[in-house]
Motif scaffolding. Sequence first.
Motif, PDB file in Angstrom:
ATOM      1  N   GLU A   4       2.895   1.583   8.028  1.00 19.43           N
ATOM      2  CA  GLU A   4       3.776   0.515   7.544  1.00 19.43           C
ATOM      3  C   GLU A   4       3.095  -0.322   6.465  1.00 19.43           C
ATOM      4  O   GLU A   4       3.725  -0.764   5.518  1.00 19.43           O
ATOM      5  CB  GLU A   4       4.198  -0.386   8.702  1.00 19.43           C
ATOM      6  CG  GLU A   4       5.184   0.259   9.644  1.00 19.43           C
ATOM      7  CD  GLU A   4       5.493  -0.622  10.848  1.00 19.43           C
ATOM      8  OE1 GLU A   4       4.945  -1.746  10.952  1.00 19.43           O
ATOM      9  OE2 GLU A   4       6.264  -0.178  11.704  1.00 19.43           O
ATOM     10  N   ARG A   5       1.798  -0.545   6.625  1.00 21.90           N
ATOM     11  CA  ARG A   5       1.076  -1.369   5.664  1.00 21.90           C
ATOM     12  C   ARG A   5       0.721  -0.619   4.389  1.00 21.90           C
ATOM     13  O   ARG A   5       0.677  -1.203   3.315  1.00 21.90           O
ATOM     14  CB  ARG A   5      -0.198  -1.918   6.302  1.00 21.90           C
ATOM     15  CG  ARG A   5       0.110  -2.967   7.349  1.00 21.90           C
ATOM     16  CD  ARG A   5      -1.131  -3.603   7.854  1.00 21.90           C
ATOM     17  NE  ARG A   5      -0.792  -4.604   8.858  1.00 21.90           N
ATOM     18  CZ  ARG A   5      -1.666  -5.186   9.621  1.00 21.90           C
ATOM     19  NH1 ARG A   5      -2.937  -4.905   9.512  1.00 21.90           N
ATOM     20  NH2 ARG A   5      -1.287  -6.077  10.507  1.00 21.90           N
ATOM     21  N   LEU A   6       0.441   0.673   4.503  1.00 19.77           N
ATOM     22  CA  LEU A   6      -0.041   1.418   3.343  1.00 19.77           C
ATOM     23  C   LEU A   6       1.049   2.133   2.552  1.00 19.77           C
ATOM     24  O   LEU A   6       0.894   2.357   1.359  1.00 19.77           O
ATOM     25  CB  LEU A   6      -1.109   2.431   3.779  1.00 19.77           C
ATOM     26  CG  LEU A   6      -2.392   1.821   4.320  1.00 19.77           C
ATOM     27  CD1 LEU A   6      -3.337   2.919   4.794  1.00 19.77           C
ATOM     28  CD2 LEU A   6      -3.073   0.945   3.289  1.00 19.77           C
ATOM     29  N   GLU A   7       2.138   2.489   3.194  1.00 19.02           N
ATOM     30  CA  GLU A   7       3.193   3.236   2.514  1.00 19.02           C
ATOM     31  C   GLU A   7       3.745   2.499   1.296  1.00 19.02           C
ATOM     32  O   GLU A   7       3.889   3.088   0.227  1.00 19.02           O
ATOM     33  CB  GLU A   7       4.310   3.593   3.506  1.00 19.02           C
ATOM     34  CG  GLU A   7       5.325   4.575   2.969  1.00 19.02           C
ATOM     35  CD  GLU A   7       6.489   3.876   2.278  1.00 19.02           C
ATOM     36  OE1 GLU A   7       7.070   4.496   1.378  1.00 19.02           O
ATOM     37  OE2 GLU A   7       6.788   2.720   2.638  1.00 19.02           O
ATOM     38  N   PRO A   8       4.020   1.185   1.387  1.00 18.28           N
ATOM     39  CA  PRO A   8       4.516   0.481   0.197  1.00 18.28           C
ATOM     40  C   PRO A   8       3.502   0.440  -0.950  1.00 18.28           C
ATOM     41  O   PRO A   8       3.865   0.222  -2.096  1.00 18.28           O
ATOM     42  CB  PRO A   8       4.805  -0.937   0.702  1.00 18.28           C
ATOM     43  CG  PRO A   8       4.922  -0.822   2.179  1.00 18.28           C
ATOM     44  CD  PRO A   8       4.052   0.330   2.566  1.00 18.28           C
ATOM     45  N   GLU A   9       2.236   0.678  -0.639  1.00 20.98           N
ATOM     46  CA  GLU A   9       1.190   0.664  -1.657  1.00 20.98           C
ATOM     47  C   GLU A   9       1.069   2.016  -2.356  1.00 20.98           C
ATOM     48  O   GLU A   9       0.206   2.206  -3.213  1.00 20.98           O
ATOM     49  CB  GLU A   9      -0.159   0.301  -1.020  1.00 20.98           C
ATOM     50  CG  GLU A   9      -0.089  -0.910  -0.130  1.00 20.98           C
ATOM     51  CD  GLU A   9      -0.785  -2.098  -0.734  1.00 20.98           C
ATOM     52  OE1 GLU A   9      -1.630  -1.916  -1.608  1.00 20.98           O
ATOM     53  OE2 GLU A   9      -0.462  -3.211  -0.302  1.00 20.98           O
ATOM     54  N   GLY A  10       1.896   2.975  -1.937  1.00 24.02           N
ATOM     55  CA  GLY A  10       1.868   4.283  -2.578  1.00 24.02           C
ATOM     56  C   GLY A  10       0.881   5.260  -1.960  1.00 24.02           C
ATOM     57  O   GLY A  10       0.613   6.319  -2.532  1.00 24.02           O
ATOM     58  N   VAL A  11       0.351   4.953  -0.793  1.00 20.95           N
ATOM     59  CA  VAL A  11      -0.579   5.856  -0.122  1.00 20.95           C
ATOM     60  C   VAL A  11       0.230   6.964   0.540  1.00 20.95           C
ATOM     61  O   VAL A  11       1.217   6.708   1.226  1.00 20.95           O
ATOM     62  CB  VAL A  11      -1.432   5.094   0.923  1.00 20.95           C
ATOM     63  CG1 VAL A  11      -2.387   6.032   1.633  1.00 20.95           C
ATOM     64  CG2 VAL A  11      -2.192   3.955   0.254  1.00 20.95           C
TER      65      VAL A  11
END
Length: 161
Positions: A4-11
Amino acid sequence: LLAERLEPEGVSATEILCLASAALQSSEVVRLRRLDCYRLYTTADMLAFEDRLAAIAGTPSRETRHRVDERPVLEAAAKRSLSVEQVKALRHIVATEDGLTLVAGLAGTGKTRLQAVARELWEREGMRVLGAALSAKAAFELEQGAGIQSRTLDALLLRLD
């Protein structure tokens, strides 16, 4: 949570899985048990914290237990239209002889609402209700949502020491 935390960052999902796998290999992570298809983990710090909290809570004497009779519990549950699960949890919290009780539930299942009802029942019995939470944000939400004066667990432990 990591996803949830990393997906919006494009990971990417592959990168997230690699990061999660590496995190679970840390010496700080303690594997607890398997529950259905889930593996449960915690940290060494959290286990130590829970042990400390349990030691402070100890086994309260009969005079310090905070039991509410069944009738007011059922009346409050009916008045608030609590679900069967919420009534079961409410009984567990306020109508048992246990000195320390715990309730766990997913977000949105009505835990704060349940705690507000428990607070009202205890206050009707002349008890003072204080809340504690892992984070300041959670303590604030407990205070705002359930009307329970709250602080972080760390702050509570410092005060008790």
